[in-house]
Design a protein around this motif. Structure first.
Motif, PDB file in Angstrom:
ATOM      1  N   ALA A   1      46.406  49.773  29.424  1.00 28.32           N
ATOM      2  CA  ALA A   1      45.038  49.241  29.513  1.00 28.32           C
ATOM      3  C   ALA A   1      45.058  47.737  29.785  1.00 28.32           C
ATOM      4  N   LEU A   2      45.967  47.026  29.135  1.00 27.27           N
ATOM      5  CA  LEU A   2      46.082  45.582  29.374  1.00 27.27           C
ATOM      6  C   LEU A   2      46.457  45.309  30.830  1.00 27.27           C
ATOM      7  N   ASP A   3      47.373  46.092  31.368  1.00 23.92           N
ATOM      8  CA  ASP A   3      47.761  45.929  32.769  1.00 23.92           C
ATOM      9  C   ASP A   3      46.583  46.248  33.693  1.00 23.92           C
ATOM     10  N   ALA A   4      45.884  47.340  33.401  1.00 23.67           N
ATOM     11  CA  ALA A   4      44.753  47.747  34.244  1.00 23.67           C
ATOM     12  C   ALA A   4      43.622  46.728  34.206  1.00 23.67           C
ATOM     13  N   ALA A   5      43.475  46.033  33.090  1.00 22.25           N
ATOM     14  CA  ALA A   5      42.375  45.067  32.931  1.00 22.25           C
ATOM     15  C   ALA A   5      42.615  43.769  33.694  1.00 22.25           C
ATOM     16  N   ARG A   6      43.816  43.544  34.181  1.00 21.70           N
ATOM     17  CA  ARG A   6      44.120  42.335  34.964  1.00 21.70           C
ATOM     18  C   ARG A   6      43.609  41.084  34.235  1.00 21.70           C
ATOM     19  N   LEU A   7      44.170  40.836  33.067  1.00 13.75           N
ATOM     20  CA  LEU A   7      43.677  39.795  32.171  1.00 13.75           C
ATOM     21  C   LEU A   7      43.711  38.383  32.757  1.00 13.75           C
ATOM     22  N   ASP A   8      44.543  38.156  33.745  1.00 17.49           N
ATOM     23  CA  ASP A   8      44.658  36.811  34.327  1.00 17.49           C
ATOM     24  C   ASP A   8      43.718  36.578  35.497  1.00 17.49           C
ATOM     25  N   GLU A   9      42.964  37.602  35.892  1.00 18.45           N
ATOM     26  CA  GLU A   9      42.066  37.475  37.046  1.00 18.45           C
ATOM     27  C   GLU A   9      40.643  37.154  36.609  1.00 18.45           C
ATOM     28  N   GLY A  10      39.975  36.311  37.378  1.00 16.31           N
ATOM     29  CA  GLY A  10      38.572  36.009  37.139  1.00 16.31           C
ATOM     30  C   GLY A  10      38.350  35.269  35.836  1.00 16.31           C
ATOM     31  N   THR A  11      37.113  35.350  35.362  1.00 18.13           N
ATOM     32  CA  THR A  11      36.787  34.665  34.113  1.00 18.13           C
ATOM     33  C   THR A  11      37.353  35.445  32.932  1.00 18.13           C
TER      34      THR A  11
ATOM     35  N   SER B   1      35.702  36.138  30.278  1.00 18.49           N
ATOM     36  CA  SER B   1      34.650  37.081  29.865  1.00 18.49           C
ATOM     37  C   SER B   1      34.735  38.370  30.670  1.00 18.49           C
ATOM     38  N   ASP B   2      34.928  38.241  31.969  1.00 16.18           N
ATOM     39  CA  ASP B   2      35.059  39.438  32.806  1.00 16.18           C
ATOM     40  C   ASP B   2      36.318  40.224  32.444  1.00 16.18           C
ATOM     41  N   ALA B   3      37.389  39.518  32.108  1.00 19.79           N
ATOM     42  CA  ALA B   3      38.627  40.189  31.707  1.00 19.79           C
ATOM     43  C   ALA B   3      38.424  40.956  30.397  1.00 19.79           C
ATOM     44  N   VAL B   4      37.659  40.387  29.458  1.00 21.63           N
ATOM     45  CA  VAL B   4      37.350  41.098  28.211  1.00 21.63           C
ATOM     46  C   VAL B   4      36.574  42.369  28.526  1.00 21.63           C
ATOM     47  N   ARG B   5      35.613  42.274  29.421  1.00 24.61           N
ATOM     48  CA  ARG B   5      34.835  43.465  29.816  1.00 24.61           C
ATOM     49  C   ARG B   5      35.755  44.536  30.407  1.00 24.61           C
ATOM     50  N   ARG B   6      36.645  44.127  31.296  1.00 25.68           N
ATOM     51  CA  ARG B   6      37.566  45.094  31.904  1.00 25.68           C
ATOM     52  C   ARG B   6      38.490  45.699  30.846  1.00 25.68           C
ATOM     53  N   LEU B   7      38.946  44.877  29.908  1.00 24.17           N
ATOM     54  CA  LEU B   7      39.843  45.366  28.864  1.00 24.17           C
ATOM     55  C   LEU B   7      39.156  46.421  28.001  1.00 24.17           C
ATOM     56  N   VAL B   8      37.940  46.159  27.569  1.00 30.10           N
ATOM     57  CA  VAL B   8      37.222  47.135  26.737  1.00 30.10           C
ATOM     58  C   VAL B   8      37.018  48.437  27.509  1.00 30.10           C
ATOM     59  N   GLY B   9      36.670  48.337  28.793  1.00 35.91           N
ATOM     60  CA  GLY B   9      36.517  49.540  29.612  1.00 35.91           C
ATOM     61  C   GLY B   9      37.823  50.302  29.766  1.00 35.91           C
TER      62      GLY B   9
ATOM     63  N   GLN C   1      31.181  50.360  25.859  1.00 34.09           N
ATOM     64  CA  GLN C   1      31.648  49.094  26.431  1.00 34.09           C
ATOM     65  C   GLN C   1      30.600  47.996  26.273  1.00 34.09           C
ATOM     66  N   HIS C   2      29.378  48.298  26.587  1.00 31.49           N
ATOM     67  CA  HIS C   2      28.308  47.290  26.528  1.00 31.49           C
ATOM     68  C   HIS C   2      28.134  46.745  25.113  1.00 31.49           C
ATOM     69  N   MET C   3      28.055  47.626  24.145  1.00 26.78           N
ATOM     70  CA  MET C   3      27.811  47.194  22.764  1.00 26.78           C
ATOM     71  C   MET C   3      28.955  46.321  22.233  1.00 26.78           C
ATOM     72  N   ILE C   4      30.181  46.722  22.502  1.00 29.71           N
ATOM     73  CA  ILE C   4      31.332  45.956  22.012  1.00 29.71           C
ATOM     74  C   ILE C   4      31.403  44.599  22.695  1.00 29.71           C
ATOM     75  N   VAL C   5      31.324  44.600  24.011  1.00 32.63           N
ATOM     76  CA  VAL C   5      31.453  43.346  24.756  1.00 32.63           C
ATOM     77  C   VAL C   5      30.326  42.390  24.405  1.00 32.63           C
ATOM     78  N   GLU C   6      29.111  42.885  24.350  1.00 29.72           N
ATOM     79  CA  GLU C   6      27.986  41.990  24.079  1.00 29.72           C
ATOM     80  C   GLU C   6      28.030  41.417  22.669  1.00 29.72           C
TER      81      GLU C   6
END
Length: 183
Positions: free
Chosen positions: A63-73, A75-83, A166-171
């Motif tokens: 999941a960490l690899d799929a979320a591409r934690l170093d790309e973009g903002t 905040s966006d990386a956190v959203r991708r990670l939770v998803g 995803q929405h509830m956790i991230v927000e």
């Protein structure tokens, strides 16, 4: 008939995320094997839980690899990670409650590597001015784990809709983590 250990682990994970107190007999039944066969592959609950821990760590790393934690903002990386982590959040919630995994000198180094990657994401967000600096990256990491576990239990219990996970956790996380302009 050959037994696929991965199938047994995934069946155990599915059951234990719904019923953390399930017996080895119930795990065997969920996997479609006898208790004796289960015991040949996993000689007791502790061994099974350790195998589930390895599965959980592997799933988190994916999941960490799929979320591409170093790309973009950040905040966006956190959203991708939770998803990305949502499909295994129930397993992680179960593992999070297994104290034996986090006590003593036998802590699996995989958890530390995962913690480090997530903390680095929060640190990047702090250095970039996105996240509050009065909350440590380690605290934000633990808060994320707690929200993922809570979200998994909410969905499992029917108190929350899967589509809202995803929405509830991230927000909630980012709403509390965002840096506010000083007045």
């Amino acid at each position: 008939m050959a037994v696929d250990p991965d199938h047994v682990l995934r069946a155990a994970a599915a059951l234990l995320t719904r019923k953390s107190t399930a017996t080895m007999d119930e795990v065997a039944k969920a996997a479609g094997i006898s208790r004796a066969t289960l015991h040949r592959h996993f000689a007791g609950r502790d061994v099974l839980v350790r195998a589930l821990e390895s599965l959980g760590i592997a799933e988190c790393e994916a999941a960490l690899d799929a979320a591409r934690l170093d790309e973009g903002t950040a905040s966006d990386a956190v959203r991708r990670l939770v998803g990305a982590i949502e499909p295994v959040a129930g397993l992680l919630a179960f593992l999070y409650s297994e104290n034996q995994l986090f006590e003593g000198a036998e802590l699996n180094a995989g958890w530390t590597l995962i913690d480090d990657r997530i903390s680095a994401l929060f640190r990047r967000g702090q250095l970039g001015g996105e996240f509050r600096i009065d909350l440590t990256p380690a605290w934000l990491t633990e808060a994320l784990y707690g929200l993922l576990a809570s979200g998994a239990w909410m969905v499992h219990s029917g108190k929350g809709a899967p589509k809202d996970f995803q929405h509830m956790i991230v927000e909630l996380l980012l709403g509390g983590a965002l840096r506010r302009e000083e007045s």
